[in-house]
Design an enzyme around this catalytic site. Structure first.
Site, mmCIF file in Angstrom:
data_model
loop_
_atom_site.group_PDB
_atom_site.id
_atom_site.type_symbol
_atom_site.label_atom_id
_atom_site.label_comp_id
_atom_site.label_asym_id
_atom_site.label_seq_id
_atom_site.Cartn_x
_atom_site.Cartn_y
_atom_site.Cartn_z
ATOM 1 N N THR A 54 0.825 -1.204 0.000
ATOM 2 C CA THR A 54 0.000 0.000 0.000
ATOM 3 C C THR A 54 0.860 1.255 0.000
ATOM 4 O O THR A 54 0.424 2.307 -0.462
ATOM 5 C CB THR A 54 -0.951 -0.009 1.214
ATOM 6 O OG1 THR A 54 -1.670 -1.248 1.229
ATOM 7 C CG2 THR A 54 -1.935 1.138 1.157
ATOM 8 N N TYR A 142 4.044 -12.349 5.518
ATOM 9 C CA TYR A 142 2.928 -11.786 4.746
ATOM 10 C C TYR A 142 2.637 -12.704 3.578
ATOM 11 O O TYR A 142 3.391 -12.761 2.608
ATOM 12 C CB TYR A 142 3.310 -10.383 4.270
ATOM 13 C CG TYR A 142 2.260 -9.628 3.480
ATOM 14 C CD1 TYR A 142 0.927 -10.015 3.458
ATOM 15 C CD2 TYR A 142 2.624 -8.502 2.758
ATOM 16 C CE1 TYR A 142 -0.019 -9.314 2.733
ATOM 17 C CE2 TYR A 142 1.682 -7.780 2.034
ATOM 18 C CZ TYR A 142 0.364 -8.186 2.028
ATOM 19 O OH TYR A 142 -0.561 -7.485 1.299
ATOM 20 N N LYS A 170 0.516 -12.078 8.422
ATOM 21 C CA LYS A 170 -0.559 -11.313 7.796
ATOM 22 C C LYS A 170 -1.114 -12.194 6.693
ATOM 23 O O LYS A 170 -0.462 -12.439 5.688
ATOM 24 C CB LYS A 170 -0.031 -9.994 7.243
ATOM 25 C CG LYS A 170 -1.064 -9.174 6.483
ATOM 26 C CD LYS A 170 -0.439 -7.926 5.873
ATOM 27 C CE LYS A 170 -1.453 -7.157 5.026
ATOM 28 N NZ LYS A 170 -0.850 -5.975 4.371
ATOM 29 N N VAL A 212 -4.274 -6.125 9.618
ATOM 30 C CA VAL A 212 -3.408 -5.146 8.972
ATOM 31 C C VAL A 212 -4.216 -4.594 7.804
ATOM 32 O O VAL A 212 -4.496 -5.307 6.837
ATOM 33 C CB VAL A 212 -2.086 -5.750 8.492
ATOM 34 C CG1 VAL A 212 -1.229 -4.674 7.821
ATOM 35 C CG2 VAL A 212 -1.325 -6.378 9.661
#
EC number: 4.3.3.7
Length: 295
Positions: A54, A142, A170, A212
């Site tokens: 992001t 992740y 995540k 998250v």
């Protein structure tokens, strides 16, 4: 070094923070610091992830990534966890930036599946374990199949969870059966965070720890309430989830993070600019986001 945040101190709601750019494409560090404070103080985030997808990490230089870390730590590092996205598809480079982040006081690192070169499960284990053993920082893995094109399988994740400082994942695989297996089999104290705003409530119901988030740039206070209400008031949490569903759809209606940068700019932040190969929303796409957010 900044205050140490172990896995117990990361909290339940973290935002994968966007990176503000000036119109000329350079990083707007002043706005990054202002945004970080807003996310913690007004949107109720327990922590921030700097230099994630992001944050448009593929387009940032090492110098920019580490400067952003310093700015965010200075803005909120005394009252929120600051996790640094150190994962790349190059193990040696990931170790290098992990060490640099540690030197600057990061409270942990996040390691994404190594994208593009597509290692198998043995390669994933070797990549993550090698990086983790080169740092004392706590590590969040992740798993994001849609962006990395590879899946961190549960058996591999469970082996990695045996490493002392690999403390969380995540989960953005999009597979509820897989996430259910992770929640069921993960060792005591290992934290499973949703990596998908829309799947947070189902993941909490399976034993997930938190989120998250992307949406928490603009609805963090509501997400925090949903997470906190779930253990004692699941119906109330579900009502918030349904309330926020149009927001989730809106901010992923075009390539992320372009919609959330636009939506956050509507909150008064100079952050709508993106770096190529991303482009800003068209008029039609802005209309879709505005409608979904009730703007």
């Amino acid at each position: 070094m900044g205050a140490f945040f172990g896995p117990k101190d990361w909290g339940k709601l973290l935002t994968a923070m966007l990176t503000p750019f000036h119109e000329d494409g350079s990083v707007n560090y002043d706005e990054a610091g202002r945004l970080a404070a807003y996310l913690v103080d007004k949107q109720k985030n327990d922590g921030l992830v700097v230099n994630g997808t992001t944050g448009e990490s593929p387009t940032l230089t090492e110098e920019e990534k580490l400067k952003l870390l310093e700015v965010v730590l200075a803005a909120v590092g005394d009252r929120a966890a600051v996790i640094f996205g150190a994962g790349t598809y190059n193990t040696a480079e990931s170790i290098h930036v992990t060490r640099e982040a540690d030197r600057r006081g990061a409270h942990g690192i996040m390691l994404v599946n190594p994208y593009y070169n597509k290692p198998g499960q043995a390669g994933l284990y070797a990549h993550f374990s090698t990086i983790a053993k080169e740092t004392e920082l706590p590590v969040m893995l992740y798993n994001i199949m849609p962006r990395s094109s590879i899946n961190l399988e549960t058996s591999t994740l469970l082996r990695l969870a045996e490493i002392r400082n690999i403390v969380a994942v995540k989960e953005a695989s999009g597979s509820i059966p897989q996430i259910s297996d992770v929640c069921r089999q993960a060792p005591e104290g290992f934290r499973i965070y949703s990596g998908d705003d829309a799947l947070t409530l189902p993941i909490l119901s399976l034993g997930g720890h938190g989120l998250v988030s992307v949406a928490a740039h603009i609805v963090g206070d509501r997400l925090k309430e949903m997470i906190e209400r779930f253990p004692t008031d699941p119906k109330g949490a579900a009502a918030i989830h349904h309330e926020l569903t149009p927001t989730f759809k809106a901010i992923f209606s075009a390539p992320s993070p372009v919609p959330i940068k636009y939506a956050t700019s509507k909150q008064g932040f100079a952050c709508a600019n993106v770096r190529l190969p991303l482009v800003e929303l068209s008029d039609e796409e802005r209309a879709v986001v505005d409608a979904g957010l009730g703007m």
